[in-house]
Design a protein around this motif. Structure first.
Motif, PDB file in Angstrom:
ATOM      1  N   GLY A 172       0.820  -1.215   0.000  1.00  0.00           N
ATOM      2  CA  GLY A 172       0.000   0.000   0.000  1.00  0.00           C
ATOM      3  C   GLY A 172       0.848   1.257   0.000  1.00  0.00           C
ATOM      4  O   GLY A 172       2.078   1.213  -0.151  1.00  0.00           O
ATOM      5  N   SER A 174       0.649   5.814   1.270  1.00  0.00           N
ATOM      6  CA  SER A 174      -0.060   6.731   2.162  1.00  0.00           C
ATOM      7  C   SER A 174      -1.372   7.132   1.472  1.00  0.00           C
ATOM      8  O   SER A 174      -1.399   7.373   0.270  1.00  0.00           O
ATOM      9  N   PRO A 175      -2.469   7.184   2.219  1.00  0.00           N
ATOM     10  CA  PRO A 175      -3.789   7.397   1.610  1.00  0.00           C
ATOM     11  C   PRO A 175      -3.883   8.681   0.798  1.00  0.00           C
ATOM     12  O   PRO A 175      -4.693   8.765  -0.128  1.00  0.00           O
ATOM     13  N   ASP A 176      -3.067   9.691   1.112  1.00  0.00           N
ATOM     14  CA  ASP A 176      -3.126  10.939   0.336  1.00  0.00           C
ATOM     15  C   ASP A 176      -2.280  10.874  -0.936  1.00  0.00           C
ATOM     16  O   ASP A 176      -2.178  11.861  -1.666  1.00  0.00           O
ATOM     17  N   GLY A 177      -1.657   9.739  -1.218  1.00  0.00           N
ATOM     18  CA  GLY A 177      -0.883   9.576  -2.464  1.00  0.00           C
ATOM     19  C   GLY A 177       0.472  10.266  -2.441  1.00  0.00           C
ATOM     20  O   GLY A 177       1.157  10.324  -3.455  1.00  0.00           O
ATOM     21  N   HIS A 224      -1.116  -3.052   5.621  1.00  0.00           N
ATOM     22  CA  HIS A 224      -1.004  -1.720   5.005  1.00  0.00           C
ATOM     23  C   HIS A 224       0.151  -0.968   5.660  1.00  0.00           C
ATOM     24  O   HIS A 224       0.301  -0.984   6.881  1.00  0.00           O
ATOM     25  N   THR A 310      -8.401  -1.758  -0.035  1.00  0.00           N
ATOM     26  CA  THR A 310      -7.851  -0.479   0.455  1.00  0.00           C
ATOM     27  C   THR A 310      -6.372  -0.383   0.117  1.00  0.00           C
ATOM     28  O   THR A 310      -5.892   0.653  -0.372  1.00  0.00           O
ATOM     29  N   HIS A 314      -4.990   2.530  -2.515  1.00  0.00           N
ATOM     30  CA  HIS A 314      -3.984   3.536  -2.140  1.00  0.00           C
ATOM     31  C   HIS A 314      -2.727   3.395  -2.996  1.00  0.00           C
ATOM     32  O   HIS A 314      -2.139   4.392  -3.422  1.00  0.00           O
TER      33      HIS A 314
END
Ligand SMILES: NC(=O)c1ccc[n+]([C@@H]2O[C@H](COP(=O)([O-])OP(=O)(O)OC[C@H]3O[C@@H](n4cnc5c(N)ncnc54)[C@H](O)[C@@H]3O)[C@@H](O)[C@H]2O)c1
Length: 335
Positions: A172, A174-177, A224, A310, A314
């Motif tokens: 994965g 970081s969720p903010d890319g 993740h 998820t 991501h």
């Protein structure tokens, strides 16, 4: 806290730097950039040095008044270790010897060390608990196992206070890319499956589809990378509170097969994953799944981002714009 992050320009180290910074700690990265990326160091200074340079490490520890160390620097590609064991022993074990010497000179005791489920080899029982015999089957796993033995010896004398965290499969972004997985060469499943789906680099290899698992492919425990980061913060806090040194697994307790990952990539990207079935690789265990009880007990750690969809969403959000930018002609639209 000021935390020296050795190998902080690499995949996992960079995500931990982000997590440290987000809660107000200062990560100071020491990395020789042999595998890491200057652009992944965004949350504190980068000292370009080799961890095996004891004087350089001691200098950083004192100059930045470091409170604790996290050590991610290592050679990690399993096949490379079989072809060139001496380089692995030199970096993975020699690097920790030098780091411990520098920490001793500077009087810094807390250390969070990146270990791996590869220390268990091909375990007899699932899920794998920390009391499972440690019988690694490759050079990579052996170097990590030996470091753990060394940490036990040194900490017994009170010169060190450590957490050895045995990760299962980190994946994965970081969720903010902002950052993601950028190994070179890349041998990990998720980025390679995404790359194949994007039409870059040809079909990916699926190693073995005749395992005794429901769909015939290997089963792994994917965690993740931001869940991993959270567990590191908790491990650091536990050490800083004065709790004794410890070793524990970091996984989710659930297995996902290689084929299930490919299905999830197809679901998330809307594109097929071209792949060829290749022979099993020696040393690839059929299933690796973590027993999570100790991490829950010691760290109150519970992953919350570690589902296949998820993780892949991501990772895709990180890679797709970069590949589109660099490979505008080769990135296809949804199938
Ligand atoms: N990626 C995984 O799924 C996984 C699983 C289990 C354990 N681990 C462990 O986690 C750690 C980090 O893995 P990663 O995937 O982020 O690897 P990575 O290759 O992305 O990062 C390693 C970083 O260490 C640096 N480095 C290497 N040797 C160095 C040296 N001698 N001096 C200074 N810097 C040096 C590299 O330049 C790189 O930035 C490793 O110790 C690895 O064994 C990773």
């Amino acid at each position: 806290m000021r935390v020296l992050v050795v190998g902080g320009a690499g995949y996992i180290g960079a995500h931990i730097c982000k997590a440290l910074s987000e809660r107000g700690d200062t990560p100071v990265v020491l990395d020789n950039l042999s595998r890491g990326h200057r652009h992944a160091v965004k949350w504190g200074p980068l000292i370009e040095a080799d961890v095996r340079d004891v004087d350089a490490v001691e200098n950083v520890l004192t100059r930045y008044q470091i409170d604790a160390v996290m050590h991610f620097a290592a050679n990690i590609e399993v096949g490379e270790g079989e072809r060139d064991p001496l380089t692995f022993w030199d970096n993975n074990v020699g690097g920790v010897i030098a780091l411990l010497q520098a920490m001793k000179r500077a009087g810094v005791k807390p250390l969070v060390f990146s270990s791996t489920c590869a220390v268990y080899g091909e375990p007899d029982t699932l899920p794998i608990s920390e009391s499972e015999p440690r019988t690694p089957v490759n050079v990579y796993g052996r170097t990590k196992h030996v470091v753990e033995l060394m940490l036990e010896d040194v900490s017994r004398l009170g010169e060190l206070h450590y957490a050895a965290l045995r990760y299962f499969n980190a994946a994965g972004a970081s969720p903010d890319g902002e950052i993601g997985e950028e190994h070179d060469p890349e041998t990990h499943l998720v980025p390679n499956a995404l790359k194949a789906a994007a039409g870059l680099g040809g079909p990916m290899h699926l190693f073995g589809d005749d395992y005794a698992t429901p769909d015939g492919s290997c089963i792994r425990d994917f965690i993740h990378v931001m869940d991993l980061a959270l567990a590191h913060l908790k491990a650091l806090d536990r050490l800083m509170s004065g709790a004794p040194s410890f070793a524990c697994n970091l996984g989710t307790g659930s297995g996902i097969s290689v084929k299930e990952i490919l299905n999830a990539v197809e679901r998330v990207t809307g594109m097929a994953v071209p792949h060829t079935i290749s022979p099993r690789r020696p040393g690839d265990a059929e299933q690796l799944i973590s027993d999570t009880r100790l991490a829950r007990e010691l760290l109150e750690f519970q992953p919350h981002l570690s589902t296949a969809d998820t993780i892949i969403s991501h990772a895709w959000a990180f890679h797709a714009p970069r590949w589109r930018h660099g490979d505008a002609d080769t990135l296809p639209g949804p199938a």
